[in-house]
Design a protein around this motif. Structure first.
Motif: not given
Length: 543
Positions: A493-496, A498-504
């Motif tokens: 839940f926290c990881l999703s 985070f800023s880098f959780a956005a699709k690269p």
């Protein structure tokens, strides 16, 4: 899966027309393997040997362990129809039989984990170079050989039986692990440039797989109900039936792979010497490239995972989730037989209902992913499973409702939640990587699962599960796994968020390095020269 098939309106029939032989093979291999699965577990238990147990307790209040009754100052084994039968005619201590079997299963799983990765990696190049059908036929051959080995092990003492068990496990893992990728490749071969039909065929394969799993469990119930002490006839009959299936599918199955370069039948017949030279050149080029693909592919997958901050943590989450599910569920039937005192045939029904729950969870995952997204659906499934299996851990505190909680929470809620997890996880991973990298990244995921699962998974059969335990200790394996799901759910839940959780942005990776490309181009030039010398003027090779 069924929702996807039904949505197309008659597309299940269309899939049967596209891959009828493959669906038939999937149905047979699923039934054959799962039909022998539960009897195999009972067979292992029946081979355990131990001395007659001694009475326990002070004089006048002596008792015997489950599997024996106290009579005239000694422990006497109970019959195989008794509620507390030890599951082995050679050992009258039920807890000892189950602990010994669990430990042996744990070692088998430890060995299987490493071999499955190696076999898939090697077989991937084999099926691309030589075709898909040899992989499927080899799986049938090994199945027959394994049944014959199990038949022979019935005549051996425990040490010889354990060795045969390890060898057959190695053979089964090495042959069965590449079988499903080969079938997936056959579906792709038969549905080129048609993504909709390919998806329908994959869905039809899963429907057939789950249906035959349930049928196999139901058919295996009468075998378990016999409480066999001698399995020689069982394994002998399965070996005969497997041999007939081997002959049948060797004839019925068709190779689906089309060679990317000219094969022998495509080469001109006017110049045999030049044709043979071209074939040898093609073989050398394909072989050298195949070796590079095998070893660089897995490393490329790990590098791709490491370069993505989200996947770097997510794959660790999924590895712990996988070990929490597989380790506890692998011991669920032994738990039902030891703590709940269920008979082997009744405990085996949990596996059939588990697959029904998985199907329900898979059906629920699609609308949930559409509405909430894959990450939130996975988080929800982890919390549901943490609640279901956490409640299961307290079954021993309330013995009156223990049976109900096992079937409703462990099997029902747990299966539905796990059915939601798998599609959600695949959607998360595949949505972050380019198509050219997906195979490598999924291979990298397998490596991480194995590296974490091999050492951690051994804790369950050797330390977490104890057949003799009572109270909260009896449900410890459920509580340990529930804690893992809760922690991983909060982490995901926290990881999703985070800023880098956005699709690269998707990155396409080159298949070979610069040196490899140069070498490859030289080899291709040599090949083109060999071809042009023979038939370029006649135009036959342009076909």
């Amino acid at each position: 899966m069924w929702v996807a098939v039904k949505r197309e309106g008659g597309s299940f029939r269309a899939a049967c027309k596209v891959v009828p032989r493959l669906l038939l093979f999937m149905g047979w291999i699923s039934f054959y393997n799962y039909f022998s699965g539960d009897p195999f577990a009972a067979f292992m238990e029946s081979m355990v040997r131990c001395p007659i147990p001694e009475p326990i307790g002070p004089m006048g209040h002596q008792t015997c362990p489950k599997g024996a009754s106290f009579f005239n100052g000694t422990c006497v084994p109970v019959g195989n129809r008794h509620k507390h039968w030890s599951l082995s005619a050679k050992c009258a201590d039920k807890a000892f039989v189950m602990k010994k079997t669990a430990s042996l299963n744990g070692m088998n799983q430890f060995v299987a984990a490493g071999l499955s990765l190696a076999s898939v990696a090697v077989a991937g190049s084999i099926m691309d170079a030589f075709g898909r059908k040899p992989i499927l036929v080899s799986a049938l051959v090994v199945n027959v050989a394994v049944k014959l080995m199990l038949f022979g092990s019935c005549f051996l003492p425990w040490a010889g039986f354990a060795i045969v068990l390890m060898v057959q496990n190695v053979l089964m893992v090495m042959s069965m692990s590449p079988m499903y990728p080969a079938m997936n490749a056959m579906v792709a071969d038969l549905t080129p440039d048609d993504e909709s039909r390919r998806g329908t065929c994959y869905a039809a394969m899963e429907v057939v797989n789950h249906m035959m799993d349930v049928v196999a469990f139901l058919c295996g119930y009468p075998v378990l109900a016999l409480h066999l002490a001698d399995y020689r006839l069982f394994w002998g009959l399965l070996a005969v039936v497997g041999t007939l299936a081997l002959v049948f599918f060797s004839v019925v199955l068709r190779e689906t792979r089309t060679l990317g370069v000219a094969s022998r039948c495509e080469l001109p017949r006017t110049n045999t010497e030049e044709s043979e030279k071209v074939v040898r050149m093609q073989t050398r080029v394909v072989t050298s490239r195949g070796c590079r693909i095998v070893f660089s592919g897995l490393g490329g997958g790990l590098c791709a995972v490491w370069n993505d901050g989200f996947l770097r943590q997510y794959f660790v989450i999924w590895a712990f989730v996988s070990v929490g599910i597989n380790s506890t569920w692998g011991l669920a039937q032994m738990y039902a037989q030891s703590f709940l005192d269920l008979s082997p045939e009744t405990a085996s029904m949990s596996r059939a209902l588990w697959h029904v729950s998985l199907t329900i969870g898979s059906m629920l995952s699609s609308p949930l992913i559409d509405r909430f997204g894959a990450s939130d659906t996975l988080t929800l499934a982890l919390f549901i499973m943490a609640c279901g299996w956490g409640i299961s851990g307290f079954e021993s505190v309330v013995p009156v409702s223990a049976d109900f909680l096992f079937w409703a929470c462990s099997v029902g809620l747990g299966g539905i939640a796990y059915g939601m997890m798998t599609p959600s996880s695949n959607t998360i991973v595949s949505g972050r990587i380019d198509e050219s990298l997906q195979g490598k990244v999924f291979a990298g995921q397998m490596i991480i699962n194995i590296l974490i699962g091999m050492p951690v998974g051994l804790l369950w059969p050797f330390y977490v599960f104890e057949p003799k335990s009572t109270g909260l200790r009896a449900g410890l394996m459920w509580n340990v796994s529930a804690s893992i799901f809760l922690i991983c759910g909060i982490w995901n839940f926290c990881l999703s968020r985070f800023s880098f959780a956005a699709k690269p942005e998707r990155v396409v990776e080159a298949e070979f390095s610069d040196d490899d490309s140069a070498t490859s181009s030289v080899e291709d030039d040599e090949l083109s020269v060999a071809v042009s010398n023979d038939d370029l003027t006649s135009g036959r090779m342009s076909e």
